[in-house]
Design a protein around this motif. Sequence first.
Motif: not given
Length: 195
Positions: A110-120, A125-128, A154-159, A167-169
């Motif tokens: 699986y490729s490592k998806t490095e995303k740069q998330v800009i939060v204004v 931000i919500k965590t579900t 998507i800020v963070n994804s931990k499965t 748990i998705i932020e």
Amino acid sequence: MKNKLVITSLLTALTASICCITPVLALIAGTSGMASTFSWVEPFRPYLIGITISVLVLAWYQKLKSKKEIDCECDTDEKPKFIQSKTFLGIVTVLSIIMLAFPYYSSVFYSKTEKQVIVVDKSNIKTTEFKISGMTCSSCEAHVNQEVNKLNGIVNSKTSYENGNAIIEFDKTKTNESEIEKAINSTGYKVTDKK
């Protein structure tokens, strides 16, 4: 008999890891919905591993045990066929070990998806937590994370397959819970609840 043992060991090793191999094959084929097709095999994995090891031990025992003296004058120095050789049995043993260990190294596919998330605004931000059924190994976790991380915001994804959840932020101005649920369900695993 020896050839049947070799084939049996290969088949049981493949079957023991099929639930973890399928998500990778689905990713490669681009048909992520079939990823959880063989998740029903997971409870039988310890037994299949035991059968694989037992069959390989029996095959090696039969290959290495001393041959009885033959009481005839016939020529028996004929070289065995490759499929009946120790080399072939060694190759089968190595392949079986590689297949049985697949869940431990499957994440490299699986490729490592490095995303740069800009939060204004941090208030967006919500965590579900999404409860997910059908995941059986770290390969399943990686598959879910990869699909979810394709979404914007998507800020963070931990499965965790052990906990049966993700748990998705996320930034609620860029995506929402139903989009995330749709992404998870597209992998073949099913969201059963969200908190």
